[in-house]
Design an enzyme around this catalytic site. Structure first.
Site, PDB file in Angstrom:
ATOM      1  N   SER A   1      33.780  47.658  41.076  1.00  0.00           N
ATOM      2  CA  SER A   1      34.760  48.169  43.274  1.00  0.00           C
ATOM      3  C   SER A   1      34.845  50.118  42.472  1.00  0.00           C
ATOM      4  CB  SER A   1      35.746  47.999  42.594  1.00  0.00           C
ATOM      5  OG  SER A   1      36.681  48.509  40.984  1.00  0.00           O
TER       6      SER A   1
ATOM      7  N   LYS B   1      45.506  48.755  44.163  1.00  0.00           N
ATOM      8  CA  LYS B   1      44.460  49.825  44.357  1.00  0.00           C
ATOM      9  C   LYS B   1      45.442  51.235  45.359  1.00  0.00           C
ATOM     10  CE  LYS B   1      40.586  48.014  41.885  1.00  0.00           C
ATOM     11  NZ  LYS B   1      39.496  47.113  43.113  1.00  0.00           N
TER      12      LYS B   1
END
EC number: 3.4.21.53
Length: 348
Positions: free
Chosen positions: A243, A288
């Site tokens: 990611s 996140k």
């Protein structure tokens, strides 16, 4: 003892028993929490540049380009208890997901860790390729041996890391080219592979055998790799998954071009990257964003596929910038810095 006192005592004992049972009862869930972030423009924990470039002119950078992570608790090797799961459900910063979301039934925890490590390695290479191609710097490709199958004809003649430069005298730079040539070989025939190992080139004549699909094979698993015109080294420690690809690409571009890409801002983000610069969605977007805002980020680069969930959970003070491609992200950061152009957002 009065009836009321007896009732309170019984209730207290029941609560204690339930609490004890909850603390001992493992459940097949995993908690996801905001993880650490790292500034790809700065140094790593060893005091070395997180992204080091050798063999090409680089330029000073400013601000932050932080990739974000998610930490988890639980899993087949150390399941969380019921009370931990309940606390997670009540905590707005934590997500509680079924265990199989992180650990598929057909994979061991060790295999999951290995896969995450491989995904991070591949994402770094894809990020390097995407960044250089965005800058118009040619990137070559090559074919390498990923693994050799025991007992097959190539066992003992080839090894992982060998580069295959030609098959039967025909130069190859892509795995598909090797497959196309092997389609014309019958099982039992011998093929000549030109192999580069540690800078030395040799020719290996290897007999073929019949593969699972009936075609001719020598018993190797091949992988595509890149041939970069200069060295790029990304050192982030023990972090897995794909990611961070978008942020890696942007950091490489920032170092290879004059002027700070961030304009001195604290930018964070997430998103996978393909070698041609397409940005893909990721998991754990809520955690996140929380990690990014806690670290000080004011801008968060968000894959288009994560926008809906991101809008619902956006922390105060964090601007969501939608990114479909690496070019989009680069243009958006330039627009933020110069005040010219549009900055795509997750709200339209």
């Amino acid at each position: 003892m009065s009836r009321r006192a007896a009732t309170l005592t019984a209730a207290s004992v029941l609560v204690l028993v339930l609490a004890l049972v909850g603390s001992l009862m493992p459940v097949p869930y995993v908690t996801l929490m905001p993880g650490p972030t790292q500034n790809t423009l700065a140094d790593n924990a060893k005091g070395e540049p997180l992204i080091a470039i050798d063999g090409r002119q680089t330029y000073p950078t400013e601000g932050n380009l932080n990739f974000t992570t998610v930490t988890y608790r639980g899993g087949p090797g150390g399941r969380i208890d019921l009370l931990t799961a309940l606390r997670g459900w009540l905590d707005g910063d934590t997500a509680v997901v079924p265990e199989e979301t992180i650990f598929p039934d057909d994979e061991s925890p060790e295999e999951v860790d290995e896969q995450n490590t491989r995904q991070m390695r591949d994402s770094q290479e894809d990020a390097e390729a995407a960044a250089l191609r965005e800058l118009g710097i040619p990137v070559g490709t090559r074919v390498v041996v990923d693994s050799v199958q025991k007992g097959r004809p190539a066992d003992g003649k080839l090894k992982a890391g060998d580069e295959i430069t030609a098959v039967n005298g025909t130069a190859v730079t892509k795995v598909q080219q090797v497959s196309d040539i092997m389609n014309g070989v019958r099982p039992g025939e011998t093929v000549t592979l030109t192999v580069r190992r540690d800078g030395d080139e040799s020719r290996q004549r290897i007999p073929t055998t019949k593969g699972p699909d009936g075609g001719a094979v020598v018993g190797v698993v091949l992988a595509g790799d890149y041939k970069f015109p200069f060295e790029i080294d990304i050192s982030i420690g023990d972090i897995g998954g794909p990611s961070a690809g978008l942020i890696f690409s942007l950091a490489i571009i920032d170092k290879l071009t004059p002027g700070p890409l961030t304009g001195g801002r604290f930018v964070a983000g997430t998103g996978t990257i393909t070698p041609d610069g397409r940005v893909g969605p990721i998991g754990g977007i809520e955690q996140k964003m929380i990690a990014a805002r806690r670290a000080g980020a004011t801008v968060f680069l968000t894959p288009k596929g994560n926008c809906a969930a991101a809008v619902e959970a956006r922390p105060d003070g964090l601007r969501l910038v939608r990114t479909d491609t690496l070019k989009d992200a680069r243009q958006a950061l330039n627009a933020l810095t110069t005040g010219k152009g549009t900055v795509p957002s997750c709200t339209g």
